[in-house]
Design an enzyme around this catalytic site. Sequence first.
Site, short mmCIF file in Angstrom:
data_model
loop_
_atom_site.label_atom_id
_atom_site.label_comp_id
_atom_site.label_asym_id
_atom_site.label_seq_id
_atom_site.Cartn_x
_atom_site.Cartn_y
_atom_site.Cartn_z
N ASP A 36 23.42 39.02 34.85
CA ASP A 36 22.36 39.90 35.19
C ASP A 36 23.02 41.22 35.85
O ASP A 36 22.29 42.37 35.64
CB ASP A 36 21.64 39.46 36.39
CG ASP A 36 20.46 40.40 37.04
OD1 ASP A 36 19.64 40.76 36.33
OD2 ASP A 36 20.77 40.53 38.33
N LEU A 39 15.56 44.14 40.71
CA LEU A 39 14.89 45.31 40.19
C LEU A 39 15.77 45.98 39.04
O LEU A 39 15.43 47.27 38.42
CB LEU A 39 14.48 46.41 41.32
CG LEU A 39 13.43 45.99 42.13
CD1 LEU A 39 13.13 47.15 43.25
CD2 LEU A 39 12.06 46.10 41.49
N ARG A 40 17.02 45.30 38.95
CA ARG A 40 17.92 45.96 37.89
C ARG A 40 17.20 45.99 36.50
O ARG A 40 17.51 47.11 35.87
CB ARG A 40 19.29 45.22 37.94
CG ARG A 40 20.17 44.93 39.03
CD ARG A 40 21.41 44.56 38.57
NE ARG A 40 22.17 44.56 39.80
CZ ARG A 40 22.57 43.37 40.51
NH1 ARG A 40 21.97 42.18 40.03
NH2 ARG A 40 23.44 43.32 41.52
N GLY A 41 16.47 45.07 36.13
CA GLY A 41 15.96 45.42 34.86
C GLY A 41 15.11 46.47 34.63
O GLY A 41 15.09 47.17 33.72
#
Length: 374
Positions: free
Chosen positions: A210, A291-293
């Site tokens: 991720d 919230l990385r995506g």
Amino acid sequence: MSPTASAPEKRASRAVFPFTAIVGQEEMKLALLLNVIDPKIGGVMIMGDRGTGKSTTIRALADLLPEIEVVADDPFNSDPNDPDVMSDTVRDLVAQQQEIPVAKKKVQMVDLPLGATEDRVCGTIDIEKALSQGVRAFEPGLLAKANRGILYVDEVNLLDDHLVDVLLDSAASGWNTVEREGISIRHPARFVLVGSGNPEEGELRPQLLDRFGMHAEIRTVKEPALRVEIVEQRAEFDQNPQQFLEKYQDKQQELQQKLVSAQELLPSVKMEYELRVNISSVCSELDVDGLRGDIVTNRAAKAIAALEGRTEATVDDIRRVIALCLRHRLRKDPLESIDSGYKVEKVFGRVFGLEMSSEETGTATSNGVRQGVR
């Protein structure tokens, strides 16, 4: 000897296959270019079959990039104009208004060996020298060499998880800190992290996977005509590298200029609020943790707009990058045979009110390569 005569000889001695000559593997090439334009995307994880040109492509990208200005004889490739990418020593010299010697050098592409130790990666502090002479004796590691360049880790899925953590932390923060016996030394470590691996030899832990900004899947080319083209190109390059390089020189310079222009244009690129909401809706519907995506998809869409010389990111830009940014963040069901890139595309189409064509659907499920990237 004149500069025009010496430059080709220097280029020939490196014998690096030109990036613009690489056939196929569009997902991988696009992900790498976008990370060069905006390193804050967070790197690329390239998973696929052996012998598909992963390391060749990454070396070709490093060779394509223009030379950068560095502080002469500085082991950290400090930027003479940006305090955020300067070592503490250089920053002190700037504060004292001393003249900083400047040199130009090629962007570094650093290979991290599979058996590398943490000392080799991060650098070491000579405690004896520090205590006896009262100086910070630091032996720089691979992270120092990779600053403002590309750090390539082949077979990253076989690398010790602790080392992967160290690499990802440095890539995210832009700094490497080494502490030993109460002595702490840090230096800038801003690089594009590129990992590659073969899924047959083991997957990365989801929490590490991720942390990579993008995930490109590559497959062995099946079409006979394309395979012949790739083989013939490689044979031509091996037989006469200099002649082959000259053949692609104009294309290389054109792409190099596009990257430089895109980096300059990137801060001006905007995206409508509605599109940003839709990106977050896709992430929410796919049950993407954190919230990385959302962040990476926004950055990648703006980077592709900059690459094409535009100041407004569009729905099509998002479509071309969203699977690359999200497919590796989905929770995997071991009994599920559907390609994760296809799942992202399907939800994207529903949220944005677009329908995928049957051609795109078939491409996504069979190859993991989407027509929109081409």
